[in-house]
Enzyme design. Sequence first.
Site, PDB file in Angstrom:
ATOM      1  N   ARG A 170      19.757  42.008  50.528  1.00 37.98           N
ATOM      2  CA  ARG A 170      19.688  43.309  49.860  1.00 37.98           C
ATOM      3  C   ARG A 170      18.263  43.855  49.829  1.00 37.98           C
ATOM      4  NH1 ARG A 170      23.974  42.653  44.860  1.00 37.98           N
ATOM      5  NH2 ARG A 170      25.765  43.253  46.100  1.00 37.98           N
TER       6      ARG A 170
ATOM      7  N   LYS B 260      39.828  39.473  43.468  1.00 37.64           N
ATOM      8  CA  LYS B 260      39.703  40.647  42.588  1.00 37.64           C
ATOM      9  C   LYS B 260      40.719  41.706  43.020  1.00 37.64           C
ATOM     10  CE  LYS B 260      34.824  40.411  42.349  1.00 37.64           C
ATOM     11  NZ  LYS B 260      33.749  41.268  42.826  1.00 37.64           N
TER      12      LYS B 260
ATOM     13  N   GLY C 201      31.164  40.929  48.470  1.00 38.18           N
ATOM     14  CA  GLY C 201      30.141  39.892  48.436  1.00 38.18           C
ATOM     15  C   GLY C 201      30.597  38.592  49.078  1.00 38.18           C
TER      16      GLY C 201
ATOM     17  N   GLY D 268      32.018  46.708  45.095  1.00 37.45           N
ATOM     18  CA  GLY D 268      32.787  47.656  44.279  1.00 37.45           C
ATOM     19  C   GLY D 268      32.579  49.099  44.723  1.00 37.45           C
TER      20      GLY D 268
HETATM   21  P1  ADP Z   1      34.955  39.845  47.864  1.00 42.17           P
HETATM   22  O1  ADP Z   1      33.731  39.398  47.097  1.00 42.17           O
HETATM   23  O2  ADP Z   1      34.820  39.651  49.331  1.00 42.17           O
HETATM   24  O3  ADP Z   1      35.399  41.223  47.482  1.00 42.17           O
HETATM   25  P2  ADP Z   1      36.706  38.564  45.936  1.00 42.17           P
HETATM   26  O4  ADP Z   1      35.559  38.456  45.001  1.00 42.17           O
HETATM   27  O5  ADP Z   1      37.812  39.484  45.580  1.00 42.17           O
HETATM   28  O6  ADP Z   1      36.174  38.881  47.423  1.00 42.17           O
HETATM   29  O7  ADP Z   1      37.373  37.139  46.147  1.00 42.17           O
HETATM   30  C1  ADP Z   1      36.665  36.024  46.628  1.00 42.17           C
HETATM   31  C2  ADP Z   1      37.148  34.755  45.991  1.00 42.17           C
HETATM   32  O8  ADP Z   1      38.539  34.650  46.139  1.00 42.17           O
HETATM   33  C3  ADP Z   1      36.552  33.534  46.612  1.00 42.17           C
HETATM   34  O9  ADP Z   1      35.788  32.862  45.646  1.00 42.17           O
HETATM   35  C4  ADP Z   1      37.773  32.684  47.016  1.00 42.17           C
HETATM   36  O10 ADP Z   1      37.623  31.331  46.686  1.00 42.17           O
HETATM   37  C5  ADP Z   1      38.855  33.279  46.175  1.00 42.17           C
HETATM   38  N1  ADP Z   1      40.184  33.091  46.755  1.00 42.17           N
HETATM   39  C6  ADP Z   1      40.678  33.615  47.892  1.00 42.17           C
HETATM   40  N2  ADP Z   1      41.918  33.203  48.121  1.00 42.17           N
HETATM   41  C7  ADP Z   1      42.240  32.365  47.103  1.00 42.17           C
HETATM   42  C8  ADP Z   1      43.405  31.630  46.764  1.00 42.17           C
HETATM   43  N3  ADP Z   1      44.503  31.643  47.534  1.00 42.17           N
HETATM   44  N4  ADP Z   1      43.388  30.911  45.619  1.00 42.17           N
HETATM   45  C9  ADP Z   1      42.281  30.887  44.842  1.00 42.17           C
HETATM   46  N5  ADP Z   1      41.157  31.552  45.114  1.00 42.17           N
HETATM   47  C10 ADP Z   1      41.142  32.298  46.225  1.00 42.17           C
HETATM   48 MG    MG Z   2      33.509  38.588  45.159  1.00 43.48          MG
END
Ligand code: ADP
Ligand code: MG
Length: 401
Positions: free
Chosen positions: A38, A198, A351, A374
């Site tokens: 960043r 999320k 992230g 976000g």
């Molecule tokens: P991003 O930061 O890319 O937007 P999120 O924060 O929404 O993604 O989600 C990331 C998290 O989701 C990771 O820590 C991952 O371990 C968790 N995750 C993904 N699939 C599963 C699952 N089936 N069960 C539990 N945790 C999961």
């Molecule tokens: Mg995340």
Amino acid sequence: MSFAKASVRDAEVEGRRVLVRVDFNVPLANGEVTDDSRIRGTLPTLQLLRDRGAKLILVTHLGRPDGPDPELSVAPAAARLGTLLGVDVRMAPAVVGPEVEALAEELAPGDVVMLENSRFEPGETSNDPELAHSLARLADVYVNDAFGAAHRAHATTEGIAHLLPAYAGLLLEREVEELEAVRDDPAQPLRLVLGGAKVKDKIGVIRRFLDVADRIMIGGAMAFSFFKRQGIAVGKSLVDEASVDAAGEILERADETPCELMLPVDIVLGRGFSAQTERRELDGTEVPDGWMGLDIGKRTGAVYADAISSAGTMFWNGPMGAFELPPFAAGTRAVAEAVADAPGTTVVGGGDSVAALDEFGLADRIDWISTGGGASLELLEGRELPGVAALLDSEAVSSKQ
Ligand code: ADP
Ligand code: MG
């Protein structure tokens, strides 16, 4: 399509004090920045301003402190920036106040001073006009390069933009252009892969793109909100209960649109969220009692990879599984590799998704990696970002000249 906001390129900054809102919300360990992407992202803006003889005052938030907290001082980020820029970046003792004003007064062209963590001031998140005025006293011009914070109406992202001539930094400008192109003018077919945990933040994106995308592929914990709604057993899988109804609505809407909503056809199970847990590949999606779904299966990975390879535009947000645990990383890796190989335009946000790309060494093969999780989702959803809306319109600048 061109960006409707005034760019830092149009700002008159020579010999003037420029307050730059940056997004240095970086991970720290033992007082060191562990990922400086960043900080690197804003270097072009900071370099341009220094080249043009501006005096720089930088401000960022870091973490979520409730008032001053030495653990969340931005000093490590200032130090890293100094190394990257090759200049001495001075640390201000606070965000605002007489001492900070005195420091700002002393600046020479090219100098850089970093204010303390903006969230040390409670007025930051409440967008307190008094804090915005105190910040405005420090500078003559405001530049926002913090795309990652642009979806928040805070004093350093929104309030201050009404008090000084306000311009978009190069990173923020590029982020908005790249993401608006996905939203408004994508090369067809447009396909999305959405996953992660999320779910609530991402439902709005699915809703909007059901009408315009050709395929939406779902993975990660998000899939279980859909499965639960379909009456499929989810066992101990992570389910965002608050999104199950929304998933139902989306399933119904998907039947009426040409967009194909794709769900996993096979998954990988574990007994618990741990790398040492017992692992099992399931041909299907009914999760037995005592197990949790932690990754998409091989068949799903292959089907998704195939759809990714023939997309005109590909947007990916959210890992396909618990990729931090090596036994459950294969699905995310399959998607990441397919996105890296895809001939179409590829954009990735989130992230954890970006962390996965870095871990797999694929980041430099993606067309655009958003620094705003976000904020990128809200923009794609069609929501106005307060930090962008508050900037000067570009016509306002051209008519002045
Ligand atoms: P991003 O930061 O890319 O937007 P999120 O924060 O929404 O993604 O989600 C990331 C998290 O989701 C990771 O820590 C991952 O371990 C968790 N995750 C993904 N699939 C599963 C699952 N089936 N069960 C539990 N945790 C999961
Ligand atoms: Mg995340």
